[in-house]
Write a protein that holds these residues in place. Structure first.
Motif, short mmCIF file in Angstrom:
data_model
loop_
_atom_site.label_atom_id
_atom_site.label_comp_id
_atom_site.label_asym_id
_atom_site.label_seq_id
_atom_site.Cartn_x
_atom_site.Cartn_y
_atom_site.Cartn_z
N ASP A 17 0.77 -1.01 -0.01
CA ASP A 17 0.09 -0.04 0.14
C ASP A 17 0.89 1.34 -0.06
O ASP A 17 2.01 1.13 0.42
CB ASP A 17 -0.86 0.13 1.23
CG ASP A 17 -2.02 -1.09 1.21
OD1 ASP A 17 -2.32 -1.44 0.07
OD2 ASP A 17 -2.57 -1.41 2.43
N ASN A 18 0.14 2.55 -0.47
CA ASN A 18 0.89 3.66 -0.25
C ASN A 18 1.06 4.09 1.40
O ASN A 18 0.25 3.69 2.33
CB ASN A 18 0.16 4.66 -1.18
CG ASN A 18 -0.97 5.03 -0.87
OD1 ASN A 18 -1.56 4.86 0.16
ND2 ASN A 18 -1.97 5.29 -1.74
N TYR A 19 1.40 5.42 1.41
CA TYR A 19 2.02 6.07 2.68
C TYR A 19 0.40 6.42 3.64
O TYR A 19 0.44 6.80 4.75
CB TYR A 19 2.72 7.03 2.69
CG TYR A 19 3.98 6.68 2.12
CD1 TYR A 19 5.05 6.09 3.24
CD2 TYR A 19 4.39 6.69 1.00
CE1 TYR A 19 6.47 5.90 2.96
CE2 TYR A 19 6.04 6.36 0.82
CZ TYR A 19 6.58 5.93 1.74
OH TYR A 19 7.98 5.30 1.42
N ASN A 68 4.59 0.79 -0.10
CA ASN A 68 5.09 0.74 -1.75
C ASN A 68 5.93 -0.34 -2.16
O ASN A 68 6.75 -0.18 -2.85
CB ASN A 68 5.61 1.93 -2.36
CG ASN A 68 4.56 3.11 -2.15
OD1 ASN A 68 3.18 2.60 -2.42
ND2 ASN A 68 4.87 4.32 -1.72
N GLN A 69 6.00 -1.52 -1.25
CA GLN A 69 7.00 -2.45 -1.39
C GLN A 69 6.31 -3.53 -2.46
O GLN A 69 5.18 -4.22 -2.21
CB GLN A 69 7.02 -3.33 -0.12
CG GLN A 69 7.83 -2.27 0.96
CD GLN A 69 9.08 -1.82 0.69
OE1 GLN A 69 9.96 -2.68 0.52
NE2 GLN A 69 9.40 -0.61 0.27
N THR A 70 7.10 -4.13 -3.40
CA THR A 70 6.65 -5.16 -4.18
C THR A 70 7.04 -6.40 -3.50
O THR A 70 7.87 -6.44 -2.59
CB THR A 70 7.45 -5.08 -5.55
OG1 THR A 70 8.97 -5.02 -5.24
CG2 THR A 70 7.30 -3.51 -6.24
#
Length: 65
Positions: free
Chosen positions: A18-20, A39-41
């Motif tokens: 997810d984003n921040y 934002n971790q793949t």
């Protein structure tokens, strides 16, 4: 659950795709001592966990989603 793990000397790490936008809510749950990475793949998550293993870190709890 988070506090219980910390009392047992686990070091928590949160890895999220997810984003921040979720950071404020999650920081209230995990506190400021837990690394919150966004934002971790999937590959970045695996690399992060592999790096912890290479450092021979014991007592780690990684939460990834």
């Amino acid at each position: 659950m988070v506090r219980k793990l910390e009392k047992q000397n686990y070091s928590l790490h949160l890895l999220s795709g997810d984003n921040y936008a979720k950071k404020v809510n999650l920081q209230q749950i995990f506190g400021t001592n837990t690394p919150l990475l966004f934002n971790q793949t999937p590959q970045k998550k695996l690399d992060y966990i592999h790096n912890l293993k290479e450092q021979n870190k014991k007592g780690q709890c990684v939460i990834a989603w």
